[in-house]
Structures are given as C-alpha cells and as structure tokens.
Write an enzyme that holds these catalytic residues in place. Structure first.
Site, PDB file in Angstrom:
ATOM      1  N   GLU A  94       0.752  -1.283  -0.017  1.00  0.00           N
ATOM      2  CA  GLU A  94      -0.018  -0.007   0.052  1.00  0.00           C
ATOM      3  C   GLU A  94       0.689   1.089  -0.148  1.00  0.00           C
ATOM      4  OE1 GLU A  94      -3.381  -2.006   2.772  1.00  0.00           O
ATOM      5  OE2 GLU A  94      -2.612  -0.003   3.391  1.00  0.00           O
ATOM      6  N   CYS A 107       3.043   8.234   1.240  1.00  0.00           N
ATOM      7  CA  CYS A 107       3.733   7.489   2.383  1.00  0.00           C
ATOM      8  C   CYS A 107       4.000   5.967   1.774  1.00  0.00           C
ATOM      9  CB  CYS A 107       2.609   7.249   3.571  1.00  0.00           C
ATOM     10  SG  CYS A 107       3.031   5.754   4.669  1.00  0.00           S
ATOM     11  N   CYS A 114       6.455  -7.176   7.863  1.00  0.00           N
ATOM     12  CA  CYS A 114       7.621  -6.597   8.390  1.00  0.00           C
ATOM     13  C   CYS A 114       8.016  -7.745   9.465  1.00  0.00           C
ATOM     14  CB  CYS A 114       7.393  -5.253   9.152  1.00  0.00           C
ATOM     15  SG  CYS A 114       8.627  -4.690  10.216  1.00  0.00           S
ATOM     16  N   CYS A 118       6.111  -4.932  16.124  1.00  0.00           N
ATOM     17  CA  CYS A 118       5.709  -4.087  17.203  1.00  0.00           C
ATOM     18  C   CYS A 118       4.227  -4.512  17.639  1.00  0.00           C
ATOM     19  CB  CYS A 118       5.739  -2.526  16.451  1.00  0.00           C
ATOM     20  SG  CYS A 118       7.526  -2.262  16.234  1.00  0.00           S
ATOM     21  N   CYS A 121       1.267  -2.903  15.634  1.00  0.00           N
ATOM     22  CA  CYS A 121       1.280  -2.706  14.218  1.00  0.00           C
ATOM     23  C   CYS A 121       0.593  -3.681  13.347  1.00  0.00           C
ATOM     24  CB  CYS A 121       2.634  -2.401  13.871  1.00  0.00           C
ATOM     25  SG  CYS A 121       2.947  -2.148  12.070  1.00  0.00           S
ATOM     26  N   GLY A 162       6.607  -2.124   6.374  1.00  0.00           N
ATOM     27  CA  GLY A 162       8.107  -2.643   6.346  1.00  0.00           C
ATOM     28  C   GLY A 162       9.115  -1.760   6.965  1.00  0.00           C
ATOM     29  N   GLU A 163      10.360  -2.315   7.454  1.00  0.00           N
ATOM     30  CA  GLU A 163      11.421  -1.374   7.945  1.00  0.00           C
ATOM     31  C   GLU A 163      12.482  -1.254   6.842  1.00  0.00           C
ATOM     32  OE1 GLU A 163      12.341   0.087  10.878  1.00  0.00           O
ATOM     33  OE2 GLU A 163      14.079   0.354   9.724  1.00  0.00           O
ATOM     34  N   SER A 194      11.713   6.686   8.005  1.00  0.00           N
ATOM     35  CA  SER A 194      11.480   6.085   9.264  1.00  0.00           C
ATOM     36  C   SER A 194      11.740   4.568   9.650  1.00  0.00           C
ATOM     37  CB  SER A 194       9.664   6.065   9.361  1.00  0.00           C
ATOM     38  OG  SER A 194       9.213   5.775  10.849  1.00  0.00           O
ATOM     39  N   SER A 217      11.304   5.773  15.327  1.00  0.00           N
ATOM     40  CA  SER A 217      10.025   5.251  16.014  1.00  0.00           C
ATOM     41  C   SER A 217      10.495   4.684  17.345  1.00  0.00           C
ATOM     42  CB  SER A 217       9.490   3.860  15.278  1.00  0.00           C
ATOM     43  OG  SER A 217       8.960   4.502  13.960  1.00  0.00           O
ATOM     44  N   HIS A 219       8.509   5.458  20.848  1.00  0.00           N
ATOM     45  CA  HIS A 219       7.252   4.888  21.577  1.00  0.00           C
ATOM     46  C   HIS A 219       7.265   4.587  22.949  1.00  0.00           C
ATOM     47  CE1 HIS A 219       5.773   4.789  17.210  1.00  0.00           C
ATOM     48  NE2 HIS A 219       6.619   3.687  16.985  1.00  0.00           N
ATOM     49  N   HIS A 289      -3.772   3.892  15.932  1.00  0.00           N
ATOM     50  CA  HIS A 289      -4.645   3.500  15.145  1.00  0.00           C
ATOM     51  C   HIS A 289      -5.340   2.319  15.410  1.00  0.00           C
ATOM     52  CE1 HIS A 289      -6.891   2.178  11.550  1.00  0.00           C
ATOM     53  NE2 HIS A 289      -6.712   3.240  10.923  1.00  0.00           N
ATOM     54  N   CYS A 332      -1.363   1.688   4.756  1.00  0.00           N
ATOM     55  CA  CYS A 332      -0.801   0.539   5.189  1.00  0.00           C
ATOM     56  C   CYS A 332      -1.178  -0.462   6.183  1.00  0.00           C
ATOM     57  CB  CYS A 332       0.692   0.948   5.314  1.00  0.00           C
ATOM     58  SG  CYS A 332       1.333   2.084   4.178  1.00  0.00           S
TER      59      CYS A 332
HETATM   60  N1  SAH Z   1       9.265   0.152  10.389  1.00  0.00           N
HETATM   61  C1  SAH Z   1       9.184   1.617  10.339  1.00  0.00           C
HETATM   62  C2  SAH Z   1       8.550   2.536   9.221  1.00  0.00           C
HETATM   63  C3  SAH Z   1       7.031   1.744   8.942  1.00  0.00           C
HETATM   64  S1  SAH Z   1       5.979   2.087  10.428  1.00  0.00           S
HETATM   65  C4  SAH Z   1       9.096   2.233  11.689  1.00  0.00           C
HETATM   66  O1  SAH Z   1       8.421   1.415  12.532  1.00  0.00           O
HETATM   67  O2  SAH Z   1       9.541   3.356  11.921  1.00  0.00           O
HETATM   68  C5  SAH Z   1       5.635   3.836  10.371  1.00  0.00           C
HETATM   69  C6  SAH Z   1       5.140   4.556  11.563  1.00  0.00           C
HETATM   70  O3  SAH Z   1       3.788   4.120  11.827  1.00  0.00           O
HETATM   71  C7  SAH Z   1       6.040   4.193  12.791  1.00  0.00           C
HETATM   72  O4  SAH Z   1       6.167   5.318  13.470  1.00  0.00           O
HETATM   73  C8  SAH Z   1       5.090   3.320  13.394  1.00  0.00           C
HETATM   74  O5  SAH Z   1       5.446   3.052  14.948  1.00  0.00           O
HETATM   75  C9  SAH Z   1       3.657   3.776  13.144  1.00  0.00           C
HETATM   76  N2  SAH Z   1       2.440   2.920  13.607  1.00  0.00           N
HETATM   77  C10 SAH Z   1       2.642   1.546  13.255  1.00  0.00           C
HETATM   78  N3  SAH Z   1       1.410   0.890  13.600  1.00  0.00           N
HETATM   79  C11 SAH Z   1       0.670   1.868  14.202  1.00  0.00           C
HETATM   80  C12 SAH Z   1      -0.599   2.084  14.853  1.00  0.00           C
HETATM   81  N4  SAH Z   1      -1.453   0.926  15.068  1.00  0.00           N
HETATM   82  N5  SAH Z   1      -0.958   3.454  15.060  1.00  0.00           N
HETATM   83  C13 SAH Z   1      -0.080   4.511  15.092  1.00  0.00           C
HETATM   84  N6  SAH Z   1       0.940   4.457  14.479  1.00  0.00           N
HETATM   85  C14 SAH Z   1       1.468   3.271  14.195  1.00  0.00           C
HETATM   86 FE1  SF4 Z   2       7.714  -3.131  11.474  1.00  0.00          FE
HETATM   87 FE2  SF4 Z   2       7.503  -0.364  11.848  1.00  0.00          FE
HETATM   88 FE3  SF4 Z   2       5.379  -2.050  12.329  1.00  0.00          FE
HETATM   89 FE4  SF4 Z   2       7.353  -1.888  13.814  1.00  0.00          FE
HETATM   90  S1  SF4 Z   2       5.866  -0.313  13.532  1.00  0.00           S
HETATM   91  S2  SF4 Z   2       6.148  -3.963  13.135  1.00  0.00           S
HETATM   92  S3  SF4 Z   2       9.082  -1.854  12.423  1.00  0.00           S
HETATM   93  S4  SF4 Z   2       6.431  -1.599  10.038  1.00  0.00           S
END
Ligand code: SAH
Ligand code: SF4
Length: 354
Positions: A94, A107, A114, A118, A121, A162-163, A194, A217, A219, A289, A332
């Site tokens: 996406e 984005c 990934c 986390c 996510c 993805g990372e 990111s 990221s 958190h 989210h 995404c």
């Molecule tokens: N893997 C990388 C980039 C993709 S995630 C990373 O983690 O930084 C992009 C952003 O979306 C990150 O800051 C991640 O923490 C955030 N994210 C992921 N799931 C989320 C959710 N459920 N609510 C809010 N932000 C979220």
């Molecule tokens: Fe992967 Fe980023 Fe999601 Fe963590 S927040 S699972 S690093 S995509």
C-alpha cells in the site's frame, strides 16, 4: 534483461550506453531513455514516441518496464487516498497520499510485511514476506505519476509497510532515485526515512551527504517499556539507539504512538522529555490506530493533549497529529497520520485584511 527502474539514474545511463553503442544509436538516446524512467515516465516504451519505432521495440525486449498494478484506490472524506498495488509475484503493498495545503505527502512501503512485530502494528502482524526492489519502492511514486490525473508528491515518507533499514540496498538506491535531478527531483529535506533504529544501516544513512530526514520510532522512553512494545529493543537497546541519533548531525523526529495505559502517563512524558531535550528532537505524538492492535486502546483525547502540554512545558517541541484517512484504514493497514508539523500561522496572515 536489466531492470532499469531498479538502478539509480547514473547506473541506468551506464547500463544502456553499451547497448545503444552496439546498435549504432547516438549516445544522446541514453538521456532520452533515462528521462522516460522517472522524469516523464511512460507506462511502456511504445509511448516514448520521440524514439524511433525499432528502438522502442528493442527497448521493450531488453529493458521491460516493471509496473505495479493498481488494485484499488480509495478516497477518504478528509482527502487522504490509499493505493493498493499488486506486484508481479502477486504480493500486495500500500501507499497513502496525504494532501495538506500545498503539500502532497506520499507514504510508501519498503517491504511486504515486516519481521519486527511491534505490538501495535498491523504490518507487524502480517510477518515478513519479502523485500521490495527499488523498482517497487520508487515505483510507488512512478505509478502515482502514471495514474489518471497523477501529480507528483511534494514529500515522501518511508512510513508504509516494512522497516526501510532492513532493506538498505534497495532503500539506498530508491533514495537516490527520489532525490536525483534525473530521478523525481524531490528535495532531500522532503524525504523522510522512518525506522526503529537498525544501527549499522542508520550509520550508512547518516553517511549520505544529502539531508534526508530521519524519524525514529521510539514509542517508549525507557528500555523496559520499549521492550514490551517493540521486540527489536532486545537487539538494539535504547541507549545505543539514542547515542546513534546524537551522531546523526541532523535534527531528528521521534515518533511516539500514544497507547492508553501503556505509555501515556505524565511521568513517562517526563522521561521522554529528558530523552528528547538533549537531542533537540521534535516529538510527533500519534494517536494509536485501532486497526493495528485490537487488544490495545488509544489514549483519551484529553490525555493526549496533557501529554503534549507536559512535553512542551519541559521545553520539548511536541506536536499531536490528527489521524488521517481513518474511514479507509489508511495507511498500510494501520494508521496514517500527518507527518509534517502543523502549518504555523505566520504573523502576516493574522495581519492581512482582505
Ligand atoms: N518500520 C518503520 C516504518 C514503518 S511504520 C518504523 O516502524 O518506523 C511507520 C510508523 O507508523 C511508525 O512510527 C510506526 O510506529 C507507526 N505505526 C505503526 N502501527 C501503528 C498504529 N497502530 N497506530 C499508530 N501508528 C502506528
Ligand atoms: Fe515493522 Fe514499523 Fe510495524 Fe514495527 S511499526 S512492525 S518496525 S512496520
């Protein structure tokens, strides 16, 4: 067959040069061909009518242009748009386009799924499927340009699936394609990577001379709390990541998803301030989210505002983002939020009398 769209513009030019020479074509054709990759993209070589027909046919044989197939395009009430692309092997990724004033932020995804899991996510839940090639990463911008009424994004953020720093080689080439004048020509300051902080590759990103932006990221401001949310903490511990940020030489953004009862109390805000202040970092506070984690709850609106205020009172620049595109579960599969600071109202705008 060479995938020109996975090469940097310079490498693509170098790849076609001997091929053109072998066909006794003039060297300037190389620039014409490279211009059709990203600057004025074509869906197929057939459309590059400035080239002779025979050459176009030969290009289609030797250098087929990889496409992403648009499966769905959804428009949110707030103007956010989500694109679902199908890749050649049937996988799907996406991208999300977030318009805001004159800015159009795209984005993009860097991997299918990934591996990092986390807890909040949606992509993490999918697990890791595969890395994307540069043609698929930068291709998300290319396809946007090729789509009906397609307009180039002004900003690109690697905040999709993805990372990015676990797919460094492809992301490295994609950054060049996005930024290079023979690529999309998007300013480095308008491109944000990111990451959770993959140390070796963070150092490689830092070594690039362009001023790409970095969002970390975070958190959680302590290792113990971060470990409960992000398994990667086991491998790259917070103190080491923070140390790497100090060496980044550019201002970084810390991403902080607010999760009700997990990381949103005011004492945690104080810890976060203690970490962010010496870094001079901007803190982006993101509402959780709910799509990413059915068992977690977003912080209350009131708590989010208190948390933001607390950081500010400690001298940290913090911005609470609005969720965008909630009605279409952008981005995404998880959350899409605004990624750039709220537009500051300038003095002259107050002063102007129409
Ligand atoms: N893997 C990388 C980039 C993709 S995630 C990373 O983690 O930084 C992009 C952003 O979306 C990150 O800051 C991640 O923490 C955030 N994210 C992921 N799931 C989320 C959710 N459920 N609510 C809010 N932000 C979220
Ligand atoms: Fe992967 Fe980023 Fe999601 Fe963590 S927040 S699972 S690093 S995509």
């Amino acid at each position: 067959m060479t995938d020109l769209l996975s090469l940097t513009p310079d490498a693509a030019r170098a790849a076609v040069a001997p091929w053109l020479a072998a066909r006794s074509e003039p060297a300037y054709r190389g620039s014409q061909i490279v211009a059709r990759l990203w600057q004025r993209p074509v869906a197929s070589w057939e459309e590059a009518t400035e080239l002779p027909t025979a050459l176009r046919r030969a290009l289609a044989e030797a250098f087929p242009l990889r496409r992403l197939r648009l499966v769905t395009r959804q428009l949110s009430r707030d103007g956010t748009e989500k694109f679902l692309w199908q890749l050649e092997d049937g996988e799907a990724i996406e991208s999300v386009l977030i318009p805001e004033g004159k800015r159009r932020t795209l984005c993009i995804s860097s991997q299918v799924g990934c591996a990092l899991g986390c807890v909040f996510c949606a992509t993490g839940r999918m697990g890791f499927r595969r890395n994307l090639a540069p043609a698929e990463i930068a291709g998300q911008v290319r396809e946007l340009l090729l789509s009906p009424a397609g307009q180039a994004p002004t900003n690109v953020v690697f905040m999709g699936m993805g990372e990015p720093l676990l797919n460094w080689e492809a992301v490295d080439a994609s950054l060049t394609i996005l930024n290079h004048p023979d690529g999309f020509g998007i300013g480095a300051r308008h491109i944000t990577v990111s990451t959770v902080g993959i140390l070796a590759n963070l150092a490689k990103l830092a070594r690039r001379p362009e001023q790409f932006r970095l969002a970390l990221s975070l958190h959680a401001p302590t290792s113990a709390l971060r470990l409960a949310l992000m398994p990667i903490e086991k491998k790259y511990a917070l103190p080491d990541v923070v140390q790497a940020l100090q060496q980044f030489r550019r201002r970084v953004t810390l991403e902080y998803v607010l999760i009700g009862g997990r990381n949103d109390d005011l004492e945690t805000a104080d810890h976060l301030a203690g970490l962010a202040k010496p870094l001079g970092a901007l803190v982006n506070l993101l509402p959780l989210h709910p799509g990413g984690a059915p068992d977690l709850t977003p912080s209350s609106r009131r708590r989010m505002l208190e948390f933001e205020r607390r950081l500010r009172s400690r001298g940290v620049e913090a911005v609470l983002r609005r969720s965008r595109g909630l009605d279409i579960s952008a981005a995404c599969g998880q959350l899409r939020v605004e990624l750039e600071p709220r537009r500051k109202v300038r003095a002259e705008e107050h002063a102007r009398v129409e």
